[in-house]
Structures are given as structure tokens and as C-alpha cells.
Design a protein around this motif. Structure first.
Motif, PDB file in Angstrom:
ATOM      1  N   ILE A  14      -9.406  11.298   9.453  1.00  0.00           N
ATOM      2  CA  ILE A  14      -8.748   9.997   9.319  1.00  0.00           C
ATOM      3  C   ILE A  14      -8.776   9.374  10.793  1.00  0.00           C
ATOM      4  N   LEU A  15      -8.409  10.319  11.591  1.00  0.00           N
ATOM      5  CA  LEU A  15      -8.398   9.767  13.150  1.00  0.00           C
ATOM      6  C   LEU A  15      -9.610   9.250  13.554  1.00  0.00           C
ATOM      7  N   ALA A  16     -10.522   9.927  13.231  1.00  0.00           N
ATOM      8  CA  ALA A  16     -11.951   9.675  13.466  1.00  0.00           C
ATOM      9  C   ALA A  16     -12.646   8.228  13.065  1.00  0.00           C
ATOM     10  N   ALA A  46       0.632   6.259   8.178  1.00  0.00           N
ATOM     11  CA  ALA A  46       2.213   6.598   8.201  1.00  0.00           C
ATOM     12  C   ALA A  46       2.308   7.807   6.812  1.00  0.00           C
ATOM     13  N   HIS A  47       1.549   7.554   5.800  1.00  0.00           N
ATOM     14  CA  HIS A  47       1.896   8.255   4.789  1.00  0.00           C
ATOM     15  C   HIS A  47       0.671   9.351   4.066  1.00  0.00           C
ATOM     16  N   SER A  84      -8.433  -3.222   6.691  1.00  0.00           N
ATOM     17  CA  SER A  84      -7.550  -3.884   6.699  1.00  0.00           C
ATOM     18  C   SER A  84      -6.081  -3.330   7.619  1.00  0.00           C
ATOM     19  N   ILE A  85      -5.547  -3.990   8.176  1.00  0.00           N
ATOM     20  CA  ILE A  85      -4.445  -3.589   9.081  1.00  0.00           C
ATOM     21  C   ILE A  85      -3.420  -2.714   8.444  1.00  0.00           C
ATOM     22  N   GLY A  86      -3.083  -3.458   7.436  1.00  0.00           N
ATOM     23  CA  GLY A  86      -1.768  -3.200   6.523  1.00  0.00           C
ATOM     24  C   GLY A  86      -2.057  -1.866   5.817  1.00  0.00           C
ATOM     25  N   VAL A  87      -3.446  -1.738   5.383  1.00  0.00           N
ATOM     26  CA  VAL A  87      -3.846  -0.685   4.588  1.00  0.00           C
ATOM     27  C   VAL A  87      -4.029   0.757   5.484  1.00  0.00           C
ATOM     28  N   THR A  88      -4.623   0.361   6.605  1.00  0.00           N
ATOM     29  CA  THR A  88      -4.813   1.656   7.830  1.00  0.00           C
ATOM     30  C   THR A  88      -3.628   2.047   8.163  1.00  0.00           C
ATOM     31  N   LEU A  89      -2.601   1.065   8.543  1.00  0.00           N
ATOM     32  CA  LEU A  89      -1.429   1.510   9.045  1.00  0.00           C
ATOM     33  C   LEU A  89      -0.496   2.352   7.881  1.00  0.00           C
ATOM     34  N   GLY A  90      -0.551   2.035   6.491  1.00  0.00           N
ATOM     35  CA  GLY A  90      -0.202   2.733   5.454  1.00  0.00           C
ATOM     36  C   GLY A  90      -0.756   3.967   5.416  1.00  0.00           C
ATOM     37  N   ILE A  91      -2.060   4.346   5.446  1.00  0.00           N
ATOM     38  CA  ILE A  91      -2.672   5.554   5.483  1.00  0.00           C
ATOM     39  C   ILE A  91      -2.223   6.712   6.711  1.00  0.00           C
ATOM     40  N   LEU A 142       0.875  -1.291  -0.154  1.00  0.00           N
ATOM     41  CA  LEU A 142       0.113   0.153  -0.124  1.00  0.00           C
ATOM     42  C   LEU A 142       0.917   1.252  -0.016  1.00  0.00           C
ATOM     43  N   SER A 143       1.970   1.280   0.802  1.00  0.00           N
ATOM     44  CA  SER A 143       2.946   2.478   0.774  1.00  0.00           C
ATOM     45  C   SER A 143       3.322   2.616  -0.645  1.00  0.00           C
TER      46      SER A 143
END
Length: 239
Positions: free
Chosen positions: A201-203, A168-169, A159-166, A135-136
Motif C-alpha cells: 500500500i505504501l509503495a 486510514a482504514h 483519487s485523494i478521498g479514496v486513497t486517504l480512506g485506504i 469510501l470509509s
């Protein structure tokens, strides 16, 4: 030349919905409306096509104004993805929808295709591999988009990976703004974000944590508990 006519969403969705996939009707309409809103003859890049449900929606919208879709999917072999059989289904579904001439298939990993890509694009739809690293990298395709262009991401905040990418980036980004979502399909736009956009995003994090909990319960065969606690009655992950 005969004048192009814009097909109607219900007619296109009737065709697309017969194709196996995880795109809901409401999500398909968001893809459809944002693609129709692109000026000129849009170049749409779709990352992750599977059997073509989303591709049909995007291609029908883009083709109505002379645009086209570049569908990027490696069609990985194996039980989960289907490999060459899935590619055969993808091409068959496009042909039956009358959209083969409006779609260029790039049977490659998006992360391998991106470094050599030089063409400008107008619309980016990401529904590829859902890990953080992919995703990144897929977000870097947005470098080819003009100001105001849409970026749509499926399985966002589910998705954990997608959300972490959002987080972070995109959360610290000075170029991408989060607008809204339909289920797990999130709409971003190439424009400098405001603090309110960052807060949006945080919400979404409570909804993300809810979805992660649902996924854990489904894997533990606690479907009744997921239904009772979170109202999730589907056998599939939230999407």
C-alpha cells in the motif's frame, strides 16, 4: 435444466465496451476473472453503476454460475451524473446485453442502504462517490463478506478521498489485504494482512502523488506539461 455455459471475456467486453464509462479493458478483465473465481452462485454488490459497463462484466460472470449482481446507484440528477437519463441508459444497456434478470437495481445511496443490509455477499466492487467519508462507509460493506472474498476499488491511488480512506482504514486493518492493481482498479481480499501487504500500500503513494499532480495540471490547462513530465496524454484524469 440446460447446463450453463461460461461466456468468453472478449465477447462480453465487446458488449460492455460500447457502454460509456471509465473502466478499461484490462480492468474489466480483472473484474471478470475475480468474479468467475468466486465459488458457488456468487452474490455480487456493485456500488456505483453509471450506465452499466462494469455491471455487464460482473453480471455475465456471476450469471454463468447462477449468481447475480445487486447494483447500487442513486442516479443523482445533474450534468455530471445524468440522473434519470443515466438510469434509463443503464436499464437499456442491461436489457440489450440480456442480463436484466441477473441484476437487482437498488436506486439508493450506498451509505443509506448499508445500515439495513443483512444478506451475506461474496464479492464487493466499489466505484461510488470518491470522497473520504463515503469510501470509509463503503468499506463497511466488507463486513458481509466471507474470508477470502475479493474487494475491488476503482480510482484507488488516483483519487485523494479514496486513497486517504485506504490509508486510514485498510493500512491498519487486520482483515483486508492489498494484492495488486490494474491502473486505478485495486484488488483487496478478506484475509489478515502481512507486513509485506501493508508495504505494498505504501509503495503506491508515489504513483498516487503523480496522479494528483496530473489532475492539478489538467485543471490548470497544462495538458502538454502533464504529457511531457508524467507521460499522461489523456484529456481525462488518470483512471
Amino acid at each position: 435444466m440446460p447446463e450453463r455455459t461460461t461466456p468468453q471475456f472478449p465477447d462480453v467486453w465487446e458488449i460492455a465496451s460500447a457502454v460509456p464509462g471509465w473502466l478499461t479493458e484490462a480492468q474489466a478483465e480483472l473484474l471478470w476473472q475475480t468474479a468467475l473465481a468466486c465459488p458457488g452462485a456468487p452474490m455480487v454488490v456493485e456500488i456505483g453503476s453509471h450506465e452499466g459497463r462494469s455491471t455487464i462484466m460482473l453480471a455475465a460472470a456471476a450469471a454463468s454460475s447462477g449468481g447475480r449482481v445487486v447494483a447500487i446507484d442513486p442516479f443523482v440528477e445533474g450534468r455530471l451524473f445524468g440522473g434519470s437519463k443515466t438510469r434509463d441508459s443503464f436499464e437499456k444497456n442491461l436489457a440489450e446485453a440480456g442480463l436484466s434478470e441477473s441484476v437487482d437495481l437498488l436506486a439508493e445511496y450506498s451509505t443509506r442502504a448499508r445500515p439495513s443490509w443483512v444478506r451475506p455477499i461474496d464479492y464487493l466492487y466499489i466505484d461510488g462517490k470518491h470522497d473520504y467519508w463515503t469510501l470509509s462507509d463503503d468499506l463497511k460493506w466488507a463486513d458481509h463478506l466471507p474470508d477470502g472474498a475479493p474487494v475491488l476499488i476503482h480510482d484507488c491511488f488516483s483519487s485523494i478521498g479514496v486513497t486517504l480512506g485506504i490509508l486510514a482504514h485498510v493500512l491498519p486493518s487486520r482483515r483486508l489485504t492489498y494484492e495488486r492493481r490494474v491502473g486505478s482498479l485495486a484488488l483487496f481480499r478478506v484475509t489478515p494482512p502481512t507486513m509485506a501487504a501493508r508495504r505494498r500500500i505504501l509503495a503506491e503513494l508515489p504513483w498516487w502523488l503523480r496522479n494528483v499532480a496530473v489532475k492539478v495540471m489538467l485543471r490548470l490547462r497544462m495538458r502538454r506539461t502533464a504529457a511531457a513530465v508524467f507521460g499522461h496524454r489523456d484529456a481525462f484524469d488518470p483512471y
